[in-house]
Design a protein around this motif. Structure first.
Motif, PDB file in Angstrom:
ATOM      1  N   LYS A   1      -8.474  13.345  -7.685  1.00  0.00           N
ATOM      2  CA  LYS A   1      -8.840  12.021  -7.584  1.00  0.00           C
ATOM      3  C   LYS A   1      -7.491  11.358  -7.179  1.00  0.00           C
ATOM      4  O   LYS A   1      -7.824  10.454  -6.150  1.00  0.00           O
ATOM      5  CB  LYS A   1      -9.110  11.550  -9.098  1.00  0.00           C
ATOM      6  CG  LYS A   1      -9.062  10.108  -9.189  1.00  0.00           C
ATOM      7  CD  LYS A   1      -9.247   9.668 -10.795  1.00  0.00           C
ATOM      8  CE  LYS A   1      -9.009   8.216 -10.697  1.00  0.00           C
ATOM      9  NZ  LYS A   1      -9.005   7.860 -12.155  1.00  0.00           N
TER      10      LYS A   1
ATOM     11  N   GLU B   1       1.085  -1.145   0.010  1.00  0.00           N
ATOM     12  CA  GLU B   1       0.087   0.095   0.036  1.00  0.00           C
ATOM     13  C   GLU B   1       0.696   1.184  -0.203  1.00  0.00           C
ATOM     14  O   GLU B   1       0.610   2.220  -0.476  1.00  0.00           O
ATOM     15  CB  GLU B   1      -0.837   0.123   1.353  1.00  0.00           C
ATOM     16  CG  GLU B   1      -1.920  -1.140   1.096  1.00  0.00           C
ATOM     17  CD  GLU B   1      -2.853  -1.008   2.418  1.00  0.00           C
ATOM     18  OE1 GLU B   1      -2.553  -0.183   3.317  1.00  0.00           O
ATOM     19  OE2 GLU B   1      -3.838  -1.657   2.362  1.00  0.00           O
TER      20      GLU B   1
ATOM     21  N   TYR C   1     -12.472  19.745   0.185  1.00  0.00           N
ATOM     22  CA  TYR C   1     -11.964  19.249   1.427  1.00  0.00           C
ATOM     23  C   TYR C   1     -11.881  20.254   2.309  1.00  0.00           C
ATOM     24  O   TYR C   1     -12.315  20.262   3.500  1.00  0.00           O
ATOM     25  CB  TYR C   1     -10.517  18.732   1.409  1.00  0.00           C
ATOM     26  CG  TYR C   1     -10.483  17.519   0.296  1.00  0.00           C
ATOM     27  CD1 TYR C   1     -10.833  16.286   0.992  1.00  0.00           C
ATOM     28  CD2 TYR C   1     -10.014  17.807  -0.897  1.00  0.00           C
ATOM     29  CE1 TYR C   1     -10.676  15.048  -0.164  1.00  0.00           C
ATOM     30  CE2 TYR C   1      -9.907  16.535  -1.747  1.00  0.00           C
ATOM     31  CZ  TYR C   1     -10.363  15.253  -1.391  1.00  0.00           C
ATOM     32  OH  TYR C   1     -10.241  14.168  -2.052  1.00  0.00           O
TER      33      TYR C   1
ATOM     34  N   GLN D   1      -7.630  11.787  -3.309  1.00  0.00           N
ATOM     35  CA  GLN D   1      -8.607  11.047  -2.764  1.00  0.00           C
ATOM     36  C   GLN D   1      -8.137   9.564  -2.391  1.00  0.00           C
ATOM     37  O   GLN D   1      -8.424   9.052  -1.334  1.00  0.00           O
ATOM     38  CB  GLN D   1      -9.763  11.143  -3.313  1.00  0.00           C
ATOM     39  CG  GLN D   1     -11.222  10.365  -2.819  1.00  0.00           C
ATOM     40  CD  GLN D   1     -11.364  10.793  -1.461  1.00  0.00           C
ATOM     41  OE1 GLN D   1     -11.620  12.020  -1.295  1.00  0.00           O
ATOM     42  NE2 GLN D   1     -11.912  10.091  -0.416  1.00  0.00           N
ATOM     43  N   GLU D   2      -7.278   9.177  -3.596  1.00  0.00           N
ATOM     44  CA  GLU D   2      -7.028   7.858  -3.306  1.00  0.00           C
ATOM     45  C   GLU D   2      -5.666   7.745  -2.269  1.00  0.00           C
ATOM     46  O   GLU D   2      -5.623   6.876  -1.400  1.00  0.00           O
ATOM     47  CB  GLU D   2      -6.404   7.220  -4.839  1.00  0.00           C
ATOM     48  CG  GLU D   2      -7.253   7.213  -5.787  1.00  0.00           C
ATOM     49  CD  GLU D   2      -6.513   6.955  -7.144  1.00  0.00           C
ATOM     50  OE1 GLU D   2      -5.200   6.958  -7.214  1.00  0.00           O
ATOM     51  OE2 GLU D   2      -7.338   6.921  -8.397  1.00  0.00           O
TER      52      GLU D   2
ATOM     53  N   THR E   1       0.928   4.300  -2.812  1.00  0.00           N
ATOM     54  CA  THR E   1       0.683   5.558  -2.361  1.00  0.00           C
ATOM     55  C   THR E   1       1.816   6.366  -3.009  1.00  0.00           C
ATOM     56  O   THR E   1       1.511   7.505  -3.558  1.00  0.00           O
ATOM     57  CB  THR E   1       0.490   5.726  -0.696  1.00  0.00           C
ATOM     58  OG1 THR E   1      -0.656   4.726  -0.476  1.00  0.00           O
ATOM     59  CG2 THR E   1       0.109   7.110  -0.429  1.00  0.00           C
TER      60      THR E   1
ATOM     61  N   LEU F   1      -5.699   9.801   0.445  1.00  0.00           N
ATOM     62  CA  LEU F   1      -6.487   9.837   1.522  1.00  0.00           C
ATOM     63  C   LEU F   1      -7.295   8.484   2.233  1.00  0.00           C
ATOM     64  O   LEU F   1      -7.371   8.327   3.131  1.00  0.00           O
ATOM     65  CB  LEU F   1      -7.737  10.899   1.449  1.00  0.00           C
ATOM     66  CG  LEU F   1      -8.431  11.556   2.644  1.00  0.00           C
ATOM     67  CD1 LEU F   1      -7.454  12.046   3.798  1.00  0.00           C
ATOM     68  CD2 LEU F   1      -9.362  12.395   2.191  1.00  0.00           C
ATOM     69  N   GLU F   2      -7.734   7.800   1.114  1.00  0.00           N
ATOM     70  CA  GLU F   2      -8.347   6.477   1.372  1.00  0.00           C
ATOM     71  C   GLU F   2      -7.476   5.451   1.969  1.00  0.00           C
ATOM     72  O   GLU F   2      -7.747   4.545   2.840  1.00  0.00           O
ATOM     73  CB  GLU F   2      -9.155   5.933   0.262  1.00  0.00           C
ATOM     74  CG  GLU F   2     -10.438   6.635  -0.193  1.00  0.00           C
ATOM     75  CD  GLU F   2     -10.739   6.157  -1.736  1.00  0.00           C
ATOM     76  OE1 GLU F   2     -10.011   5.459  -2.355  1.00  0.00           O
ATOM     77  OE2 GLU F   2     -11.784   6.757  -2.255  1.00  0.00           O
ATOM     78  N   LYS F   3      -5.901   5.731   1.697  1.00  0.00           N
ATOM     79  CA  LYS F   3      -4.995   4.781   2.000  1.00  0.00           C
ATOM     80  C   LYS F   3      -4.424   5.417   3.498  1.00  0.00           C
ATOM     81  O   LYS F   3      -3.876   4.515   4.148  1.00  0.00           O
ATOM     82  CB  LYS F   3      -3.973   4.428   0.930  1.00  0.00           C
ATOM     83  CG  LYS F   3      -4.610   3.740  -0.096  1.00  0.00           C
ATOM     84  CD  LYS F   3      -3.402   4.063  -1.256  1.00  0.00           C
ATOM     85  CE  LYS F   3      -3.895   3.537  -2.672  1.00  0.00           C
ATOM     86  NZ  LYS F   3      -3.160   3.516  -3.690  1.00  0.00           N
ATOM     87  N   GLN F   4      -4.439   6.801   3.322  1.00  0.00           N
ATOM     88  CA  GLN F   4      -3.951   7.314   4.646  1.00  0.00           C
ATOM     89  C   GLN F   4      -4.945   8.349   5.249  1.00  0.00           C
ATOM     90  O   GLN F   4      -4.981   9.408   5.004  1.00  0.00           O
ATOM     91  CB  GLN F   4      -2.675   7.972   4.313  1.00  0.00           C
ATOM     92  CG  GLN F   4      -1.571   7.115   3.675  1.00  0.00           C
ATOM     93  CD  GLN F   4      -0.815   6.436   5.041  1.00  0.00           C
ATOM     94  OE1 GLN F   4      -0.770   6.688   6.002  1.00  0.00           O
ATOM     95  NE2 GLN F   4      -0.158   5.232   4.494  1.00  0.00           N
ATOM     96  N   PRO F   5      -6.044   7.931   5.999  1.00  0.00           N
ATOM     97  CA  PRO F   5      -6.920   8.327   6.353  1.00  0.00           C
ATOM     98  C   PRO F   5      -6.768   9.719   7.011  1.00  0.00           C
ATOM     99  O   PRO F   5      -7.530  10.573   7.324  1.00  0.00           O
ATOM    100  CB  PRO F   5      -7.932   7.483   7.310  1.00  0.00           C
ATOM    101  CG  PRO F   5      -7.414   5.937   6.968  1.00  0.00           C
ATOM    102  CD  PRO F   5      -5.932   6.217   6.675  1.00  0.00           C
TER     103      PRO F   5
ATOM    104  N   SER G   1      -4.586  11.918   6.562  1.00  0.00           N
ATOM    105  CA  SER G   1      -3.773  12.675   5.634  1.00  0.00           C
ATOM    106  C   SER G   1      -4.042  14.399   5.566  1.00  0.00           C
ATOM    107  O   SER G   1      -3.940  15.161   4.698  1.00  0.00           O
ATOM    108  CB  SER G   1      -3.700  12.416   4.006  1.00  0.00           C
ATOM    109  OG  SER G   1      -3.006  10.973   4.091  1.00  0.00           O
TER     110      SER G   1
END
Length: 515
Positions: free
Chosen positions: A245, A62, A493, A248-249, A66, A251-255, A257
């Motif tokens: 985009k 991951e 955001y 956001q990807e 990222t 952010l989904e892996k590193q909430p 962020s």
């Protein structure tokens, strides 16, 4: 680049060249974000339960994904924001192990080629492989319509035929090299014509092969930069959605962020709340303080962006959404600090000189040039501001007296010179009244630019900033352009975070600060 099918003066390139060169071109933003991500990645030592190998492998996977997203986003952002962006070949540090290893390996390769060609009869195995690499490189420079050139390269650099000629002792390597140099001259950008001419003056085969590959590397970089310039208009149309985009990807892996962004916006909100209480809109201070004034999200964002120009980059992490532009904001911050001091010296000087000189065309520019020259390197650790301001005082007094003499005015007395020099030297203290005044007016001007960023006319220049107006406008235009682009990308955001922040502020009345 020429678009004629058989006469391309190439300065474009393939995506592979972009990928090869991009790490060197994006060191600061790319590595900063990667480092931030790695610092936030939970370690197996911080978990309460022991972790087996598979979860650690997934975590690293991951992290790599990222990191790739960050690299792509940073590259796209740099191309769009930096109009002068160019890829540059990676240069290894002098004396580094990697550089020494590369030099040793390259020397061994070329020595081997030299030995093969010196055999009797010569052995062409390595040389033919090099010709094959050159052939592929030349073909990679061609556009789809360059069929005649493609046929020429394929026909002359036919490796099977070359091998047969070598086996039968009929290979004329010099003719192959002559064709290669001629084709490189056809395909290269005009800026490489001199390098091509130098190739024609090299007569030994091994040094010539080395030089050919060196020039081909330059041509690859030209091609890559042409590709960058070609995709920039298309990328600008889609960059906002693309960056959002990609973020956001991430952010989904590193909430987490957006943690530093939240702190940044919260501080800006607190600043505005405190300012409202210090300058309440109502005459009744008690009534004004009874409830928190309604805050506008736009004003909070503008305040937050202004804070980036006062950032302590050594002690505080930069907000995540502006991290790719940290170097740009820091550069503007340093420029504004120097400009603030310049403006302060000019204000003191013009006030001391009086209307007799302050209205003379070119006088302020002369003083400004003196200040600019002496403040060069102001942010270098070895720079001594007090000594520099003393030197500026001497130069300014000399220039003032020179102008007074030229226009028939009475020269400064010793007391007036001493007073002016003392005022200039006092500016070494950033809390000095004149420095704070100039800084405050610059901040007001930048805030006006942010508030009127969509208007065609520039905001009015506050008093005292006239002599540095041109420099301020240049910085303000760059600053507003950067801020507006950042807003377009990350506004969803910011809106979500400010909605929560302002809701909490509205629910928790704050007492005004005591003076």
């Amino acid at each position: 680049m020429s678009q004629e099918p058989d006469n391309p003066h190439a300065s474009g390139g393939k995506s592979s060249n972009l990928e090869d060169a991009q790490p060197n071109s994006l060191d600061k933003p790319d590595q900063s974000i990667r480092k931030r991500i790695q610092q936030r990645t939970p370690s197996s030592h911080t978990r309460n339960t022991p972790q087996s190998s598979p979860p650690q492998f997934v975590l690293m996977e991951e992290l790599m994904e990222t990191s790739k997203d960050v690299t792509n986003m940073a590259l796209a952002h740099e191309i769009v924001v930096n109009g002068g962006f160019q890829l540059k070949p990676a240069e290894l540090p002098e004396g580094s192990l990697e550089k020494r290893v590369r030099e040793i390996v390259h020397k061994a390769f070329w020595d081997c080629l030299e030995a093969q060609l010196s055999d009797d009869p010569p052995t062409y195995d390595h040389a033919i492989k090099l010709v094959g690499e050159i052939k592929e490189t030349l073909l990679s420079f061609l556009l789809p319509g360059h069929s005649r050139l493609r046929n020429q390269i394929t026909e002359v650099l036919d490796l099977e035929l070359i091998k047969q000629q070598a086996e039968n002792g009929a290979l004329d390597i010099s003719k192959l090299v002559e064709f290669i140099i001629g084709m490189m001259g056809t395909l290269c950008a005009p800026a490489r014509d001199e390098e091509i001419r130098k190739l024609k003056n090299i007569h030994e085969i091994v040094p010539l092969f080395r030089a050919i590959f060196s020039v081909l590397d330059l041509m690859k970089m030209d091609m890559a930069n042409f590709a960058v310039s070609s995709i920039r208009p298309h990328l600008m149309q889609q960059s906002v959605e693309y960056e959002r985009k990609k973020f956001q990807e991430i952010l989904e892996k590193q909430p987490n962020s957006l943690d530093f962004v939240t702190d940044w916006l919260q501080e800006a909100t607190d600043d505005l709340v405190n300012l409202r209480y210090k300058n309440p809109p109502s005459c009744d201070i008690a009534a004004a303080a009874s409830d928190v004034p309604v805050l506008c999200p736009v004003s909070v964002q503008n305040r937050a962006y202004l804070k980036l120009l006062k950032w302590d980059h050594m002690q505080r992490p930069f907000p995540e959404t502006v991290l790719m532009d940290q170097a740009r904001f820091q550069e503007m911050q340093l420029e504004l600090e120097e400009l603030t001091l310049t403006g302060a010296v000019l204000l003191v000087t013009l006030n001391a000189a009086g209307t007799a000189l302050s209205g003379l065309p070119g006088f302020a520019d002369k003083i400004k040039m003196v200040i600019k020259v002496l403040l060069t390197g102001m942010h270098h650790p070895s720079f001594n501001l007090s000594e520099t301001l003393a030197a500026i005082g001497e130069k300014v007094c000399a220039e003032v007296n020179n102008c007074l003499s030229q226009h028939g005015f009475t020269l400064f007395t010793t007391e007036r010179e001493t007073g002016l020099k003392g005022q200039i030297q006092a500016l070494a203290n950033p809390d000095e009244t004149i420095c704070k005044l100039i800084d405050s007016r610059i901040q007001t001007l930048l805030e006006s630019y942010l508030a009127s960023s969509h208007q065609k006319s520039f905001p009015a220049i506050p008093g005292g900033l006239g002599p540095i107006q041109r420099e301020l406008e240049e910085i303000a235009v760059k600053y507003v352009r950067l801020v507006n682009y950042n807003k377009m990308v990350f506004s969803p955001y910011y809106d979500a975070l400010l909605n929560e922040i302002l809701k909490k502020v509205a629910q928790q009345p704050v007492k005004p600060e005591e003076s």
